[in-house]
Design a protein around this motif. Structure first.
Motif, PDB file in Angstrom:
ATOM      1  N   TYR A  26      32.306   3.797  -9.184  1.00 56.22           N
ATOM      2  CA  TYR A  26      31.556   4.914  -9.736  1.00 56.22           C
ATOM      3  C   TYR A  26      32.303   5.347 -11.007  1.00 56.22           C
ATOM      4  N   PRO A  27      31.597   5.788 -12.068  1.00 57.31           N
ATOM      5  CA  PRO A  27      32.287   6.078 -13.339  1.00 57.31           C
ATOM      6  C   PRO A  27      33.468   7.052 -13.255  1.00 57.31           C
ATOM      7  N   SER A  28      33.470   7.967 -12.302  1.00 55.46           N
ATOM      8  CA  SER A  28      34.595   8.914 -12.213  1.00 55.46           C
ATOM      9  C   SER A  28      35.803   8.282 -11.521  1.00 55.46           C
ATOM     10  N   GLY A  29      35.594   7.136 -10.865  1.00 59.71           N
ATOM     11  CA  GLY A  29      36.693   6.489 -10.154  1.00 59.71           C
ATOM     12  C   GLY A  29      36.903   7.009  -8.746  1.00 59.71           C
ATOM     13  N   ASP A  30      36.116   8.008  -8.333  1.00 62.00           N
ATOM     14  CA  ASP A  30      36.292   8.598  -7.005  1.00 62.00           C
ATOM     15  C   ASP A  30      35.533   7.879  -5.908  1.00 62.00           C
ATOM     16  N   ALA A  31      34.717   6.914  -6.283  1.00 59.51           N
ATOM     17  CA  ALA A  31      33.906   6.213  -5.283  1.00 59.51           C
ATOM     18  C   ALA A  31      33.632   4.812  -5.802  1.00 59.51           C
ATOM     19  N   PHE A  32      33.051   3.964  -4.948  1.00 58.64           N
ATOM     20  CA  PHE A  32      32.610   2.660  -5.424  1.00 58.64           C
ATOM     21  C   PHE A  32      31.372   2.255  -4.639  1.00 58.64           C
ATOM     22  N   ALA A  33      30.550   1.385  -5.251  1.00 55.41           N
ATOM     23  CA  ALA A  33      29.354   0.877  -4.586  1.00 55.41           C
ATOM     24  C   ALA A  33      29.582  -0.587  -4.251  1.00 55.41           C
ATOM     25  N   SER A  34      28.841  -1.056  -3.269  1.00 51.87           N
ATOM     26  CA  SER A  34      28.934  -2.460  -2.876  1.00 51.87           C
ATOM     27  C   SER A  34      27.533  -2.994  -2.660  1.00 51.87           C
ATOM     28  N   GLY A  35      27.372  -4.319  -2.839  1.00 53.81           N
ATOM     29  CA  GLY A  35      26.091  -4.961  -2.570  1.00 53.81           C
ATOM     30  C   GLY A  35      26.365  -6.131  -1.649  1.00 53.81           C
ATOM     31  N   SER A  43      11.500  -2.877   3.644  1.00 49.85           N
ATOM     32  CA  SER A  43      10.823  -3.958   2.916  1.00 49.85           C
ATOM     33  C   SER A  43      11.804  -4.832   2.130  1.00 49.85           C
ATOM     34  N   ILE A  44      13.044  -4.391   1.991  1.00 52.32           N
ATOM     35  CA  ILE A  44      14.016  -5.203   1.240  1.00 52.32           C
ATOM     36  C   ILE A  44      14.832  -5.996   2.242  1.00 52.32           C
ATOM     37  N   ILE A  45      14.604  -7.307   2.259  1.00 53.78           N
ATOM     38  CA  ILE A  45      15.271  -8.133   3.265  1.00 53.78           C
ATOM     39  C   ILE A  45      16.180  -9.196   2.657  1.00 53.78           C
ATOM     40  N   PHE A  46      16.188  -9.277   1.326  1.00 54.00           N
ATOM     41  CA  PHE A  46      17.039 -10.275   0.690  1.00 54.00           C
ATOM     42  C   PHE A  46      18.352  -9.659   0.227  1.00 54.00           C
ATOM     43  N   GLY A  47      19.361 -10.476   0.182  1.00 50.56           N
ATOM     44  CA  GLY A  47      20.700 -10.024  -0.173  1.00 50.56           C
ATOM     45  C   GLY A  47      20.805  -9.495  -1.594  1.00 50.56           C
ATOM     46  N   VAL A  48      21.791  -8.617  -1.786  1.00 51.64           N
ATOM     47  CA  VAL A  48      22.105  -8.068  -3.090  1.00 51.64           C
ATOM     48  C   VAL A  48      23.232  -8.908  -3.664  1.00 51.64           C
ATOM     49  N   SER A  49      23.052  -9.388  -4.888  1.00 45.52           N
ATOM     50  CA  SER A  49      24.109 -10.224  -5.462  1.00 45.52           C
ATOM     51  C   SER A  49      25.048  -9.426  -6.354  1.00 45.52           C
ATOM     52  N   SER A  50      24.529  -8.335  -6.949  1.00 43.89           N
ATOM     53  CA  SER A  50      25.314  -7.676  -7.987  1.00 43.89           C
ATOM     54  C   SER A  50      24.876  -6.228  -8.167  1.00 43.89           C
ATOM     55  N   VAL A  51      25.816  -5.313  -8.347  1.00 46.86           N
ATOM     56  CA  VAL A  51      25.473  -3.897  -8.534  1.00 46.86           C
ATOM     57  C   VAL A  51      26.237  -3.316  -9.715  1.00 46.86           C
ATOM     58  N   ASP A  52      25.641  -2.295 -10.348  1.00 48.27           N
ATOM     59  CA  ASP A  52      26.381  -1.541 -11.362  1.00 48.27           C
ATOM     60  C   ASP A  52      25.730  -0.171 -11.520  1.00 48.27           C
ATOM     61  N   PHE A  53      26.532   0.790 -11.994  1.00 45.25           N
ATOM     62  CA  PHE A  53      26.068   2.158 -12.183  1.00 45.25           C
ATOM     63  C   PHE A  53      25.639   2.389 -13.619  1.00 45.25           C
TER      64      PHE A  53
END
Lengths: 68, 380
Positions: B275-284, B308-318
């Motif tokens: 996360y931009p503040s550095g206090d958290a992070f996201a994952s896919g 309805s979303i059943i396919f894997g997440v390959s990449s994430v960004d904020f």
């Protein structure tokens, strides 16, 4: 001896868990409030969120072609 | 305190051991029983600690993020579309990274090609053919003067970018990192001098670019490490990694220690991003969800998913403010999530195969996706 390496692995795991257990934590309500505050404070600069005045996002401009 | 085992216990060794091995000295048998007792004790202690960790985390779980965000104004409709399409790779695009100049991009592909593009004009500025296929990782140096890449060659190599477009980049190649399995991700730290890598060999490592020396290694994942992200420089020397063991680990770069670990995903974690503040992070993850973990609350605070979303997440960004989370999915789409409210605000179509990589530009004006359809797209 495999038992010795199992032992050292287990010791390392216990040490790791002790370290993780000792982390200082804050309440989710406080953490969430701070995440929200960061979002709202920076929303104005977030071009993908609020859009920017036409002309200042280079990607929204049609690209110029150079004839060589 | 461990109970010391008295020598008299030696006759009570499990039957099979008597036949498998006769201790040369009675003391060795005693040691073996002591070892088994110690192992059992440690196992119990680790179970107790795991339970305690969960309890401590649960105590502070007083509210959900989306509840805190109820009063926040809902987001309106988004108009985001493909503004540029970068064509030129001959096979699946696996990775991409932005240059700090906000216009150049490096991308790498299954066919071994690494290309540097000017995203404004879509012109290719440099191209390098790697000696291996499946170049799964690439990164731009902070100076903009070099790129790093690697994949099935188990290495991370740095190529200085020449101003002379005719110069053969491969000639100046420098091998920096050596793993014992494929390179899954790489990133320069805040200078051109150090590179952080993650590998199918289950480790991450920090390297000195000039000498190729290993500065620090990070052990703790139980399977392939697939992704990593460095904390924003203001937050200090940590990074997060995600792996096939379903864990996301936060590491201290100086000590090599894993300082926090999160295991709530149900499958491989393909992407992690602070996360931009550095206090958290996201994952896919391959479990079709994105999740948000707060580092100070030390727990997962949001899940971004739909039936309805059943396919894997390959990449994430904020996005720049952290309000939006972009996820590239294996069903060819990009889902845009409201990070605070937990709802999906947009779904973007365009790619004709899996989205394999996704990064927001350094100034947040656009984001780029790479796909198995051989192209990259710039969205804004």
């Amino acid at each position: 001896m495999t038992s010795n390496s199992n032992l050292s692995n287990m010791r390392r795991l216990v040490e790791q868990l002790q370290l993780e257990a000792s982390v200082e934590r804050i309440k989710v309500s406080q953490a969430a409030a701070e995440l929200q505050q960061y979002c709202l404070q920076n929303a104005g600069k977030d071009a993908l969120l609020v859009g920017v005045p036409t002309g200042s996002n280079p990607f929204r401009e049609p690209r110029s072609c150079a004839v060589v | 305190q461990l109970r010391r085992c008295k020598p008299l216990h030696w006759p009570s060794l499990p039957a099979q051991r008597k036949y498998m091995r006769s201790p040369l000295i009675p003391e060795m048998a005693t040691q073996e029983v002591q070892l088994n007792e110690t192992l059992a004790h440690l196992k119990t202690e680790s179970e107790t600690l795991k339970t305690k960790l969960e309890e401590e985390r649960a105590k502070l779980h007083d509210v959900e993020l989306h509840q805190v965000a109820e009063k926040v104004e809902a987001l309106g409709q988004f108009v985001m579309k493909t503004r540029r399409t970068l064509k030129g790779h001959g096979n699946k695009v696996l990775c991409m990274d932005w240059c700090k100049d906000k216009r150049r991009i490096v991308s790498s592909s299954q066919d071994g090609k690494v290309i540097v593009w000017d995203a404004f004009t879509t012109n290719k500025e440099h191209a390098v053919t790697m000696p291996c296929t499946w170049v799964m990782a690439c990164a731009y140096a902070p100076s903009g003067c070099a790129v790093a890449c690697g994949g099935l060659d188990n290495k991370c190599s740095v190529y200085p970018l020449s101003l002379d477009k005719n110069e053969n980049l491969a000639a100046k190649k420098k091998s920096v990192a050596m793993h014992t399995n494929y390179l899954s991700a790489c990133s320069f730290t805040n200078s051109d001098m150090q590179i952080l890598t993650s590998s199918g060999d289950g480790t991450c490592a920090l390297w000195d670019v000039e000498s190729g020396q290993l500065l620090q290694s990070f052990h703790g994942h139980a399977a392939d490490v697939l992704c990593l992200d460095l904390a924003p420089s203001e937050t200090g020397n940590t990074f997060v990694s995600g792996g096939c063991d379903k864990k996301a680990n936060v590491w201290d770069m100086r000590s090599g220690q894993c300082i926090q670990s999160f295991e709530t995903h149900e499958s491989d974690i393909n992407s992690v991003r602070y996360y931009p503040s550095g206090d958290a992070f996201a994952s896919g993850s391959d479990d079709a969800t994105c999740r948000l973990y707060d580092l100070r609350a030390d727990r997962e605070v949001a899940i971004y998913s739909k039936e309805s979303i059943i396919f894997g997440v390959s990449s994430v960004d904020f996005s720049l403010s952290g309000r939006l989370l972009f996820g590239g999915y294996n069903d060819y789409t990009i889902n845009v999530w409201d990070v605070l409210k937990g709802t999906r605000v947009s779904i973007l179509f365009g790619h004709e195969n899996r989205v394999s990589t996704l990064r927001v530009s350094p100034d947040g004006t656009a984001f780029c996706t790479g796909s198995w359809d051989h192209t990259l797209r710039i969205w804004a």
